[in-house]
Enzyme design. Sequence first.
Site, mmCIF file in Angstrom:
data_model
loop_
_atom_site.group_PDB
_atom_site.id
_atom_site.type_symbol
_atom_site.label_atom_id
_atom_site.label_comp_id
_atom_site.label_asym_id
_atom_site.label_seq_id
_atom_site.Cartn_x
_atom_site.Cartn_y
_atom_site.Cartn_z
ATOM 1 N N ASP A 192 22.359 -7.100 20.530
ATOM 2 C CA ASP A 192 21.698 -6.817 21.385
ATOM 3 C C ASP A 192 21.499 -5.224 21.659
ATOM 4 O O ASP A 192 21.166 -4.514 23.235
ATOM 5 C CB ASP A 192 21.729 -7.481 22.731
ATOM 6 C CG ASP A 192 20.244 -6.679 23.498
ATOM 7 O OD1 ASP A 192 19.086 -6.461 22.697
ATOM 8 O OD2 ASP A 192 20.441 -6.661 24.965
ATOM 9 N N ASP A 220 17.887 -10.152 20.141
ATOM 10 C CA ASP A 220 17.341 -9.875 20.069
ATOM 11 C C ASP A 220 16.270 -8.523 20.298
ATOM 12 O O ASP A 220 16.349 -7.547 19.579
ATOM 13 C CB ASP A 220 17.695 -9.474 21.885
ATOM 14 C CG ASP A 220 17.049 -9.762 22.960
ATOM 15 O OD1 ASP A 220 15.286 -10.021 23.335
ATOM 16 O OD2 ASP A 220 17.521 -8.843 24.224
#
Length: 265
Positions: A192, A220
């Site tokens: 992320d 993500d």
Amino acid sequence: MMILTMLLSCIGLLVALYALCLWIIPAVVQYSGCLALLWHDVIVEKSLDTVTRTTRPQRLLKAVQDRAIRGNPKSVISVIDHYCRNQEWAMNVGDEKGFILDSVVSELNPQTVLELGTYCGYSAVRIGRLLHSGARLLTLEFNPDYAAVAREVISWAGLENTVQLVEGASGDWIPRLREHFGIHTFDFIFLDHWKEGYLADIKLLEECRLLRKGTVLLADNVVCPGAPDYLEYVRKSPLYDSRYFKSHLEYTKAEDGLEKSVYLG
């Protein structure tokens, strides 16, 4: 009379601008990831930084310290979600994708976890609260200002003994993780950080043999802002069994998602 007319016109203009900034533009950008990032990450954040002489992470930390119950990870997560939905947007994984993250972590029950990109510590708290006794989460953050805030958030949640924040670039730290922390392989890795770095870092993790057969990687923001080269690699490589979980960009209605990839060895 002319002065009154000009005064009313100015008031009307200010009201219109207030409505535009507070309601109309935020409602419109909800459905476009690019517009949402432009509005929240460039225009609003920079404006608030200038006016308040604080940073978004600092404002988020203050909300946690003012409203969250100390030592209660669930309370910290709830306060951050409420703050980001109702006061100031921030690029955490968010509540909607957070439920997907929760389900993956709970199903896997990992003992060794690596997070690339701590930001303000939201996802570290989200993951850390689900880990069993003895499990370890290493979270890497390049930005020292973000790292300082994240340490406070993680501590406020009472997870400083479970979550270890490491400050520095992922490319510098990945080759040193085994020697420095005594971790042979990771059970779960959450990506992320900079989306452009996903592919380089996963290849570095392979090269350093930090993945084992069955290691789960969850990435993500693979749609917005997007990580097309990473997606192409994990979806075509015989080393991975990959699946896309459709969702929305944090705290918006714009499409985004998580890519879960199981390393086959």
